[in-house]
Motif scaffolding. Structure first.
Motif, PDB file in Angstrom:
ATOM      1  N   ASP A  28       0.861  -1.183   0.000  1.00  0.00           N
ATOM      2  CA  ASP A  28       0.000   0.000   0.000  1.00  0.00           C
ATOM      3  C   ASP A  28       0.900   1.236   0.000  1.00  0.00           C
ATOM      4  N   THR A  29       1.429   1.556  -1.192  1.00  0.00           N
ATOM      5  CA  THR A  29       2.332   2.694  -1.344  1.00  0.00           C
ATOM      6  C   THR A  29       2.168   3.241  -2.758  1.00  0.00           C
ATOM      7  N   SER A  30       2.927   4.279  -3.092  1.00  0.00           N
ATOM      8  CA  SER A  30       2.809   4.873  -4.421  1.00  0.00           C
ATOM      9  C   SER A  30       4.126   5.520  -4.817  1.00  0.00           C
ATOM     10  N   SER A  36       8.423  11.561  -3.102  1.00  0.00           N
ATOM     11  CA  SER A  36       8.375  12.834  -2.363  1.00  0.00           C
ATOM     12  C   SER A  36       8.990  12.723  -0.973  1.00  0.00           C
ATOM     13  N   ARG A  37       8.907  11.535  -0.318  1.00  0.00           N
ATOM     14  CA  ARG A  37       9.445  11.394   1.045  1.00  0.00           C
ATOM     15  C   ARG A  37      10.915  10.975   1.066  1.00  0.00           C
ATOM     16  N   THR A  38      11.409  10.338  -0.037  1.00  0.00           N
ATOM     17  CA  THR A  38      12.783   9.798  -0.003  1.00  0.00           C
ATOM     18  C   THR A  38      13.657  10.220  -1.182  1.00  0.00           C
ATOM     19  N   ALA A 110      27.177  -1.732   9.750  1.00  0.00           N
ATOM     20  CA  ALA A 110      25.989  -1.439   8.932  1.00  0.00           C
ATOM     21  C   ALA A 110      26.377  -0.502   7.786  1.00  0.00           C
ATOM     22  N   CYS A 111      25.604   0.563   7.560  1.00  0.00           N
ATOM     23  CA  CYS A 111      25.802   1.372   6.350  1.00  0.00           C
ATOM     24  C   CYS A 111      27.164   2.045   6.286  1.00  0.00           C
ATOM     25  N   THR A 112      27.852   2.178   7.431  1.00  0.00           N
ATOM     26  CA  THR A 112      29.167   2.836   7.409  1.00  0.00           C
ATOM     27  C   THR A 112      30.301   1.826   7.204  1.00  0.00           C
ATOM     28  N   ASN A 149       6.454  -5.124   4.819  1.00  0.00           N
ATOM     29  CA  ASN A 149       6.577  -3.927   5.659  1.00  0.00           C
ATOM     30  C   ASN A 149       6.931  -2.715   4.794  1.00  0.00           C
ATOM     31  N   ARG A 150       5.934  -1.871   4.484  1.00  0.00           N
ATOM     32  CA  ARG A 150       6.191  -0.757   3.572  1.00  0.00           C
ATOM     33  C   ARG A 150       7.126   0.293   4.175  1.00  0.00           C
ATOM     34  N   ASN A 151       7.252   0.301   5.508  1.00  0.00           N
ATOM     35  CA  ASN A 151       8.145   1.274   6.141  1.00  0.00           C
ATOM     36  C   ASN A 151       9.593   1.089   5.712  1.00  0.00           C
ATOM     37  N   ASP A 213      12.665   2.899  13.393  1.00  0.00           N
ATOM     38  CA  ASP A 213      12.037   4.177  13.729  1.00  0.00           C
ATOM     39  C   ASP A 213      12.607   5.257  12.812  1.00  0.00           C
ATOM     40  N   GLY A 214      12.067   5.313  11.589  1.00  0.00           N
ATOM     41  CA  GLY A 214      12.603   6.182  10.540  1.00  0.00           C
ATOM     42  C   GLY A 214      12.754   7.640  10.941  1.00  0.00           C
ATOM     43  N   PRO A 215      11.705   8.273  11.507  1.00  0.00           N
ATOM     44  CA  PRO A 215      11.829   9.699  11.829  1.00  0.00           C
ATOM     45  C   PRO A 215      12.938   9.985  12.849  1.00  0.00           C
ATOM     46  N   ALA A 251      20.521   7.594   2.185  1.00  0.00           N
ATOM     47  CA  ALA A 251      19.368   6.928   2.782  1.00  0.00           C
ATOM     48  C   ALA A 251      18.080   7.645   2.434  1.00  0.00           C
ATOM     49  N   ASN A 252      18.206   8.946   2.100  1.00  0.00           N
ATOM     50  CA  ASN A 252      17.018   9.757   1.838  1.00  0.00           C
ATOM     51  C   ASN A 252      17.499  11.097   1.285  1.00  0.00           C
ATOM     52  N   LEU A 253      16.906  11.550   0.176  1.00  0.00           N
ATOM     53  CA  LEU A 253      17.349  12.817  -0.421  1.00  0.00           C
ATOM     54  C   LEU A 253      17.202  13.976   0.558  1.00  0.00           C
ATOM     55  N   ARG A 254      16.130  13.912   1.395  1.00  0.00           N
ATOM     56  CA  ARG A 254      15.930  15.015   2.349  1.00  0.00           C
ATOM     57  C   ARG A 254      17.017  15.017   3.426  1.00  0.00           C
ATOM     58  N   ILE A 255      17.524  13.838   3.794  1.00  0.00           N
ATOM     59  CA  ILE A 255      18.652  13.781   4.743  1.00  0.00           C
ATOM     60  C   ILE A 255      19.890  14.427   4.100  1.00  0.00           C
ATOM     61  N   GLY A 278      18.425   3.760  -4.488  1.00  0.00           N
ATOM     62  CA  GLY A 278      17.931   3.676  -3.115  1.00  0.00           C
ATOM     63  C   GLY A 278      19.090   3.651  -2.137  1.00  0.00           C
ATOM     64  N   ASN A 279      18.850   3.059  -0.963  1.00  0.00           N
ATOM     65  CA  ASN A 279      19.875   2.943   0.076  1.00  0.00           C
ATOM     66  C   ASN A 279      20.496   1.546  -0.028  1.00  0.00           C
ATOM     67  N   MET A 280      21.749   1.498  -0.446  1.00  0.00           N
ATOM     68  CA  MET A 280      22.453   0.204  -0.562  1.00  0.00           C
ATOM     69  C   MET A 280      23.351  -0.015   0.638  1.00  0.00           C
TER      70      MET A 280
HETATM   71  N1  ACO Z   1       4.146   4.340   1.444  1.00  0.00           N
HETATM   72  C1  ACO Z   1       3.133   5.071   1.938  1.00  0.00           C
HETATM   73  N2  ACO Z   1       3.075   5.472   3.223  1.00  0.00           N
HETATM   74  C2  ACO Z   1       4.083   5.106   4.027  1.00  0.00           C
HETATM   75  C3  ACO Z   1       5.166   4.347   3.575  1.00  0.00           C
HETATM   76  C4  ACO Z   1       5.175   3.958   2.234  1.00  0.00           C
HETATM   77  N3  ACO Z   1       6.168   3.218   1.685  1.00  0.00           N
HETATM   78  N4  ACO Z   1       6.024   4.152   4.601  1.00  0.00           N
HETATM   79  C5  ACO Z   1       5.492   4.756   5.670  1.00  0.00           C
HETATM   80  N5  ACO Z   1       4.320   5.317   5.317  1.00  0.00           N
HETATM   81  C6  ACO Z   1       3.411   6.067   6.166  1.00  0.00           C
HETATM   82  C7  ACO Z   1       3.462   5.602   7.603  1.00  0.00           C
HETATM   83  O1  ACO Z   1       2.598   4.512   7.797  1.00  0.00           O
HETATM   84  C8  ACO Z   1       2.995   6.844   8.317  1.00  0.00           C
HETATM   85  O2  ACO Z   1       1.596   6.908   8.221  1.00  0.00           O
HETATM   86  P1  ACO Z   1       0.721   7.514   9.440  1.00  0.00           P
HETATM   87  O3  ACO Z   1       1.149   8.949   9.568  1.00  0.00           O
HETATM   88  O4  ACO Z   1      -0.692   7.351   8.982  1.00  0.00           O
HETATM   89  O5  ACO Z   1       1.064   6.697  10.647  1.00  0.00           O
HETATM   90  C9  ACO Z   1       3.578   7.935   7.483  1.00  0.00           C
HETATM   91  O6  ACO Z   1       3.826   7.410   6.182  1.00  0.00           O
HETATM   92  C10 ACO Z   1       4.903   8.399   8.039  1.00  0.00           C
HETATM   93  O7  ACO Z   1       5.112   9.623   7.473  1.00  0.00           O
HETATM   94  P2  ACO Z   1       6.281  10.535   7.956  1.00  0.00           P
HETATM   95  O8  ACO Z   1       6.470  10.424   9.436  1.00  0.00           O
HETATM   96  O9  ACO Z   1       6.012  11.883   7.422  1.00  0.00           O
HETATM   97  O10 ACO Z   1       7.490   9.886   7.256  1.00  0.00           O
HETATM   98  P3  ACO Z   1       8.879  10.549   7.134  1.00  0.00           P
HETATM   99  O11 ACO Z   1       8.812  11.850   6.483  1.00  0.00           O
HETATM  100  O12 ACO Z   1       9.629  10.450   8.416  1.00  0.00           O
HETATM  101  O13 ACO Z   1       9.560   9.557   6.095  1.00  0.00           O
HETATM  102  C11 ACO Z   1      11.154   7.845   6.125  1.00  0.00           C
HETATM  103  C12 ACO Z   1       9.738   8.225   6.497  1.00  0.00           C
HETATM  104  C13 ACO Z   1      11.304   7.929   4.619  1.00  0.00           C
HETATM  105  C14 ACO Z   1      11.404   6.422   6.590  1.00  0.00           C
HETATM  106  C15 ACO Z   1      12.137   8.808   6.806  1.00  0.00           C
HETATM  107  O14 ACO Z   1      11.847   8.909   8.181  1.00  0.00           O
HETATM  108  C16 ACO Z   1      13.552   8.373   6.660  1.00  0.00           C
HETATM  109  O15 ACO Z   1      14.105   8.427   5.583  1.00  0.00           O
HETATM  110  N6  ACO Z   1      14.212   8.003   7.758  1.00  0.00           N
HETATM  111  C17 ACO Z   1      15.597   7.639   7.779  1.00  0.00           C
HETATM  112  C18 ACO Z   1      15.923   6.614   6.752  1.00  0.00           C
HETATM  113  C19 ACO Z   1      16.659   5.531   7.387  1.00  0.00           C
HETATM  114  O16 ACO Z   1      16.546   5.326   8.553  1.00  0.00           O
HETATM  115  N7  ACO Z   1      17.393   4.773   6.606  1.00  0.00           N
HETATM  116  C20 ACO Z   1      18.139   3.673   7.132  1.00  0.00           C
HETATM  117  C21 ACO Z   1      19.271   4.168   7.966  1.00  0.00           C
HETATM  118  S1  ACO Z   1      20.281   2.967   8.531  1.00  0.00           S
HETATM  119  C22 ACO Z   1      20.926   2.365   7.182  1.00  0.00           C
HETATM  120  O17 ACO Z   1      21.159   3.111   6.235  1.00  0.00           O
HETATM  121  C23 ACO Z   1      21.117   0.865   7.200  1.00  0.00           C
END
Ligand code: ACO
Length: 375
Positions: A28-30, A36-38, A110-112, A149-151, A213-215, A251-255, A278-280
């Motif tokens: 359930d994603t698009s 826009s988020r990554t 891990a990633c480092t 897990n879409r997260n 815990d992405g955020p 890991a994320n363009l916004r980061i 993506g994030n490799m």
């Molecule tokens: N598609 C649609 N919706 C999604 C998706 C998805 N793939 N994934 C999460 N969501 C939803 C969640 O369920 C949540 O919904 P809710 O608000 O109804 O509960 C919402 O999106 C979360 O939105 P935000 O909190 O605004 O998400 P955020 O802007 O924080 O972006 C992200 C999430 C991309 C994970 C961001 O936090 C991030 O990039 N974090 C760091 C990335 C990271 O940790 N990378 C790995 C590091 S360690 C390593 O590199 C091994």
């Protein structure tokens, strides 16, 4: 004074491309949400093992440096998604490239992992312990992904790259490093069941489970990488204006954009690959470095900064002074076998296998259970 010049570089990108629209067929994603988020649009899915990808990347790096396997004293294999635990993965690369004289060790931060490996190999060369080293960053995350897990399922991709380091009297290679670990946040990223099962892919114990815990990671990553970057620039008596190119973890363009802003470096001087790979994890920084060289963005004598973060939460920022040569001495004809499946077919096979073997075990997947299983 001895330095550890980077004299060879090479990458291996598996050919199967998984798009955001592919992910939308079972999650359930698009494309709109992911992009826009990554900043991600696609990532690669490997049809071979991580060692196989590494061997292609290392063969390219050796040809680039004009060296052969037997010239290497040390192999450092940076990864958190190893094919096996024992024997280690570096020994698999050693065997394949005929590096019969080399010491061979795995590094997992891990990633480092690539960056920590680069710092370790540089220190060993500068101390006189070894003269020539190969450092690999490789990851095969797709095998260990929880595709339900879409997260997390949209964020990661597979790939590999490697560099060759050689002792040199001329100032070049890694000239500054800040390495650290924000262990208070280590609970924000845990993958139960990750690693060690490519070789056992048909006899799974169960699915991987991602605690993520992405955020929180997002905020801590920006702070850690920016502070490390400011510290390493100060250590090297450099300012943001002296940095010709930033090759950050992706890991994320916004980061990346936040990091550039805090470090005072415009995005025009930042290498970005997150949209296509993506994030490799450990492969991210070295693949971006190799592509920066291929794209002519590394100049002779240029100064490159490499900030990264990963599970742990480990972090770092490295400064590399490039040497005179920005083109390969040679090319290797080593390549992956052709992939006869699409990325979506590879992922769907993995999902089907997880469904068949793993779902009923999820309730039992406590860390203790996984430890016992792997032990
Ligand atoms: N598609 C649609 N919706 C999604 C998706 C998805 N793939 N994934 C999460 N969501 C939803 C969640 O369920 C949540 O919904 P809710 O608000 O109804 O509960 C919402 O999106 C979360 O939105 P935000 O909190 O605004 O998400 P955020 O802007 O924080 O972006 C992200 C999430 C991309 C994970 C961001 O936090 C991030 O990039 N974090 C760091 C990335 C990271 O940790 N990378 C790995 C590091 S360690 C390593 O590199 C091994």
């Amino acid at each position: 004074m001895t330095y550890a010049a980077i004299t060879g570089w090479g990458k291996c990108m598996p050919p199967a491309v998984l798009t955001n629209d592919d992910l939308s067929t079972f999650l359930d994603t698009s494309d709109e949400w992911i992009n826009s988020r990554t900043g991600m649009r696609e990532r690669r899915v490997s049809h071979v093992s991580a060692i196989d990808m590494s061997v292609v990347a290392v063969s390219q790096a050796l040809a680039c440096a004009g060296l052969e396997g037997r010239d290497i004293d040390l192999i450092i294999y940076g990864s958190c998604s190893n094919d096996e635990g024992v024997p280690n993965s570096a020994s698999g690369v050693q065997l394949a490239i005929g590096a019969t004289r080399a010491a061979a060790m795995d590094v997992n931060t891990a990633c480092t992992s690539f960056c920590y490996g680069l710092a370790t190999a540089t220190a060993m060369i500068r101390s006189g312990m070894v003269k020539t080293a190969v450092v690999i960053g490789v990851e095969l995350i797709s095998r260990f992904m929880d595709w339900s897990n879409r997260n997390v399922a949209v964020l990661f991709g597979d790939g590999a790259a490697a560099v060759v380091l050689q002792a040199s009297d001329v100032e070049s290679g890694l000239i500054g490093s800040v390495l650290g670990c924000d262990a208070e946040a280590r609970e924000t990223l845990r993958v139960r069941g990750l690693g060690l099962s490519y070789a056992n892919k048909d006899v799974r114990f169960g699915d991987t489970l991602w605690d993520f815990d992405g955020p929180v990671i997002f905020k801590r990553a920006v702070t850690a990488m920016a502070e490390a970057s400011i510290r390493v620039m100060a250590d090297c008596r450099l300012t943001a204006d002296d940095i010709d190119l930033v090759v950050p973890h992706q890991a994320n363009l916004r980061i990346i954009e936040s990091l550039a802003k805090y470090s005072g470096i415009p995005m025009e001087r930042v290498m970005v690959t997150v949209h296509k790979y993506g994030n490799m994890s450990a492969a991210t920084v070295p693949v971006a470095l190799v592509e920066a060289l291929e794209d002519g963005r590394v100049t002779p004598g240029g100064t490159i900064m490499m900030p990264a973060f990963g599970g742990g939460l480990t972090f770092c920022s490295l400064i590399v002074k490039w040497g005179d040569r920005v083109t390969p001495l040679g090319l290797s004809d080593k390549a992956l076998p052709p992939c006869t499946k699409t990325a979506l077919e590879l992922v769907n096979e993995s999902r089907a296998m997880h469904d068949a073997h793993g779902r009923s075990l999820q309730g039992l997947m406590s860390p203790l259970f996984v430890e016992a299983s792997l032990g």
